[in-house]
Design a protein around this motif. Structure first.
Motif, mmCIF file in Angstrom:
data_model
loop_
_atom_site.group_PDB
_atom_site.id
_atom_site.type_symbol
_atom_site.label_atom_id
_atom_site.label_comp_id
_atom_site.label_asym_id
_atom_site.label_seq_id
_atom_site.Cartn_x
_atom_site.Cartn_y
_atom_site.Cartn_z
ATOM 1 N N ASP A 52 55.144 86.846 87.870
ATOM 2 C CA ASP A 52 55.196 85.792 86.865
ATOM 3 C C ASP A 52 55.557 86.404 85.522
ATOM 4 O O ASP A 52 55.199 87.561 85.239
ATOM 5 N N LEU A 53 56.272 85.642 84.701
ATOM 6 C CA LEU A 53 56.621 86.082 83.359
ATOM 7 C C LEU A 53 56.502 84.893 82.421
ATOM 8 O O LEU A 53 57.021 83.813 82.709
ATOM 9 N N ASN A 54 55.830 85.114 81.301
ATOM 10 C CA ASN A 54 55.565 84.037 80.356
ATOM 11 C C ASN A 54 55.833 84.532 78.942
ATOM 12 O O ASN A 54 55.526 85.676 78.608
ATOM 13 N N LEU A 55 56.412 83.674 78.106
ATOM 14 C CA LEU A 55 56.602 83.978 76.693
ATOM 15 C C LEU A 55 55.657 83.099 75.883
ATOM 16 O O LEU A 55 55.647 81.879 76.041
ATOM 17 N N VAL A 56 54.872 83.728 75.018
ATOM 18 C CA VAL A 56 53.870 83.017 74.209
ATOM 19 C C VAL A 56 54.349 83.012 72.759
ATOM 20 O O VAL A 56 54.427 84.065 72.118
ATOM 21 N N PRO A 57 54.675 81.839 72.203
ATOM 22 C CA PRO A 57 55.200 81.775 70.835
ATOM 23 C C PRO A 57 54.094 81.819 69.790
ATOM 24 O O PRO A 57 52.980 81.337 70.012
ATOM 25 N N TYR A 58 54.408 82.360 68.641
ATOM 26 C CA TYR A 58 53.445 82.464 67.549
ATOM 27 C C TYR A 58 54.170 82.444 66.212
ATOM 28 O O TYR A 58 55.381 82.664 66.135
ATOM 29 N N ARG A 59 53.400 82.203 65.152
ATOM 30 C CA ARG A 59 53.857 82.396 63.776
ATOM 31 C C ARG A 59 52.835 83.243 63.041
ATOM 32 O O ARG A 59 51.643 83.167 63.315
ATOM 33 N N MET A 60 53.321 84.039 62.098
ATOM 34 C CA MET A 60 52.429 84.837 61.268
ATOM 35 C C MET A 60 51.896 84.022 60.101
ATOM 36 O O MET A 60 52.621 83.195 59.524
ATOM 37 N N ASP A 61 50.656 84.292 59.760
ATOM 38 C CA ASP A 61 50.062 83.725 58.551
ATOM 39 C C ASP A 61 50.738 84.347 57.326
ATOM 40 O O ASP A 61 50.921 85.567 57.276
ATOM 41 N N PRO A 62 51.156 83.567 56.330
ATOM 42 C CA PRO A 62 51.914 84.126 55.206
ATOM 43 C C PRO A 62 51.106 85.026 54.281
ATOM 44 O O PRO A 62 51.692 85.743 53.473
ATOM 45 N N GLU A 63 49.777 85.004 54.372
ATOM 46 C CA GLU A 63 48.960 85.851 53.500
ATOM 47 C C GLU A 63 48.516 87.133 54.197
ATOM 48 O O GLU A 63 48.553 88.214 53.613
ATOM 49 N N THR A 64 48.112 87.028 55.454
ATOM 50 C CA THR A 64 47.611 88.199 56.179
ATOM 51 C C THR A 64 48.638 88.799 57.127
ATOM 52 O O THR A 64 48.456 89.908 57.612
ATOM 53 N N PHE A 65 49.710 88.047 57.405
ATOM 54 C CA PHE A 65 50.736 88.419 58.384
ATOM 55 C C PHE A 65 50.159 88.533 59.795
ATOM 56 O O PHE A 65 50.698 89.239 60.644
#
Length: 308
Positions: A276-289
């Motif tokens: 199995d292969l999965n991609l987990v999307p995320y965004r960084m917090d602009p203050e702490t990264f």
């Protein structure tokens, strides 16, 4: 002979470019939101775009990324088992800082690969075994800036290729192919982390696809690239997954929306077979990264960038 269902299962996590200094205020805080996910995998691997020593003069001015051994604890606590140093910032403070970075990771129980005191050391894969399944990780730098390792000099395991380091030098790629074939003889799964491509685009260069095909023919079971700082497509080459860029994982590049997001690659192997292969999307917090998993439309948009 055991059936596939009876084979042990190993969960591998690979993240993109890590730069835990400069504008990142607290490395541990940046990694904390993902710590349970990373540490919960059987093997976690990433690409560290800084030194862990500043025993030298900066070689790239304000874009020289250097820290000290204080980063070892957050990396270890986040669950990293192996770290690629095959990138254009491992050499940012010269030869001594590079070799001290390799030694610091090794001493902390995190296996470094992709750079070293000479070419043989830089080309040597990180070998990690879990549940009787052996994984070999190799990395190479195609961007330059970090010196190429030679028979006698420290540096990164390197391939000269477009768009940054000239036309493809076939001898460089043949050396990588030899190392992949050698790794295949001692490991059940071979993973290659190339540092390649063009920054700030979702489109891979044609040469990336050419090199990926050759890596797969040589025996790579998974290819996960970095350096573009944006997500690039996940493709299948002869059935083998090749993601051209995972994007930034932690990086203080807040001047573009795309440089503040990426995908975590989670692969499950049943024995030597990718189950199995999965991609987990995320965004960084602009203050702490700090990267944080996203859902809904935001997740769909980021995952759309990984489509061929």
């Amino acid at each position: 002979m055991p059936t596939l269902a009876a084979e042990p299962r190993v969960r591998l996590t690979v993240v993109g470019d890590l730069m835990l200094t400069r504008g990142v205020p607290d490395a541990a805080a940046a990694l904390a939101p993902m710590q349970a996910r990373l540490a919960g995998a059987d093997i976690t691997v990433g690409n560290l775009e800084s030194t862990l020593s500043k025993a030298g003069s900066p070689t790239q001015g304000g874009d020289s990324f250097g820290a000290g051994p204080e980063l070892l604890r957050p990396l270890r606590e986040a669950g990293f088992d192996a770290i690629s140093l095959a990138n254009n910032h491992t050499g940012d403070f010269g030869d001594r800082a590079l070799t001290e970075t390799v030694e610091a990771l090794s001493g902390a129980g995190i296996v470094p690969f992709g750079a070293g005191r000479d070419l043989d050391a830089a080309a040597r894969p990180a070998v990690v075994e879990r549940a009787g399944i052996t994984f070999a990780f190799l990395g190479f730098n195609a961007i330059g800036e970090t010196p190429r390792a030679t028979r006698s000099d420290p540096g990164a395991f390197s391939v000269r290729m477009p768009p940054r380091t000239g036309p493809l030098v076939d001898a460089d790629l043949r050396r990588v192919e030899r190392e992949v074939r050698a790794a295949e003889k001692v490991a059940d799964v071979v993973v290659v982390l190339p540092h390649w491509g063009t920054q700030y685009t979702h489109r891979p260069e044609a040469i990336q696809r050419h090199v990926a095909r050759r890596l797969v023919v040589a025996g790579a079971d998974l290819v996960a690239g970095g350096h573009p700082h944006w997500v690039q497509p996940l493709e299948r080459v002869g059935g083998v997954p090749v993601i051209h860029s995972l994007g930034n994982f932690v990086f203080d590049m807040d001047f573009m929306s795309q440089t503040m997001e990426g995908v975590v690659l989670e692969a499950t192997f049943r024995g030597a077979t990718l189950e199995d292969l999965n991609l987990v999307p995320y965004r960084m917090d602009p203050e702490t990264f700090a990267p944080r998993v996203v859902g809904g439309r935001e997740a769909a948009r980021i995952l759309g960038q990984a489509r061929p």
